[in-house]
Design an enzyme around this catalytic site. Sequence first.
Site, PDB file in Angstrom:
ATOM      1  N   HIS A  85       0.766  -1.176   0.136  1.00  0.00           N
ATOM      2  CA  HIS A  85      -0.232   0.193  -0.239  1.00  0.00           C
ATOM      3  C   HIS A  85       0.978   1.300   0.022  1.00  0.00           C
ATOM      4  CE1 HIS A  85      -2.707   3.119   1.529  1.00  0.00           C
ATOM      5  NE2 HIS A  85      -3.716   2.130   1.095  1.00  0.00           N
ATOM      6  N   GLU A 133      -3.764   2.678  -7.107  1.00  0.00           N
ATOM      7  CA  GLU A 133      -4.259   3.680  -6.384  1.00  0.00           C
ATOM      8  C   GLU A 133      -3.103   4.933  -6.465  1.00  0.00           C
ATOM      9  OE1 GLU A 133      -6.241   2.237  -2.613  1.00  0.00           O
ATOM     10  OE2 GLU A 133      -4.266   1.858  -2.437  1.00  0.00           O
TER      11      GLU A 133
END
Length: 214
Positions: A85, A133
């Site tokens: 992430h 993302e």
Amino acid sequence: MFILVNLKAYDCNPVSVAETAARVADDTGARIAVAPQAARLGAVAETGVETWAQHVSPVDHGSHTGSTHTAAVEGAGAVGTLLNHSENRLKLADIDASLDAADAASLETVVCANNPDQIAAATALAPDAVAVEPPALIGGDESVATADPEIVRDAVDAAAAVDDGVEVFCGAGIATGEDVAAARDLGADGVLLASGVALADDPEAVLRDLVDPL
């Protein structure tokens, strides 16, 4: 479409969110998972919701203080894990090692990446899914699917060019059913979101809106 709710380290009640997500999933047949802090994995898994870890470490059993071992995650009831992430970046070799560790524990995997080039590199490591993302849109008020639809299309194409068996998710700013529908129409197989549910006054209303287009 898969909806993965990352609770990050937000000041929320993970069990309450999980119970709500489980109820909405049961009522609608939608696939919804919740990723809490590692210390709350067991409590969240007990609600019956599909439970994911926010991260696992690329380590074997041994002297690795502070690491999150895949066997512990699996033992707590998690069935999958996020990796890389934007708030917890890994070196490529560590992503590869974490994928091997997750596979040994039969955990499903999603590797996050910033852009289509990184999506291609992540896909080559053979996770179950990759998620695009753009960091600038994470936690914002505008969904990547509407603010930058081309990056979603390009990510889908980049992954397919390497391995069309790897699913593609998108995240950053996802908050409504319209965002989910836009992501689906751009070719995504799922979405990642966090604050839109974790910090909502009414998480159930948000989740029902998210799955409504499905």
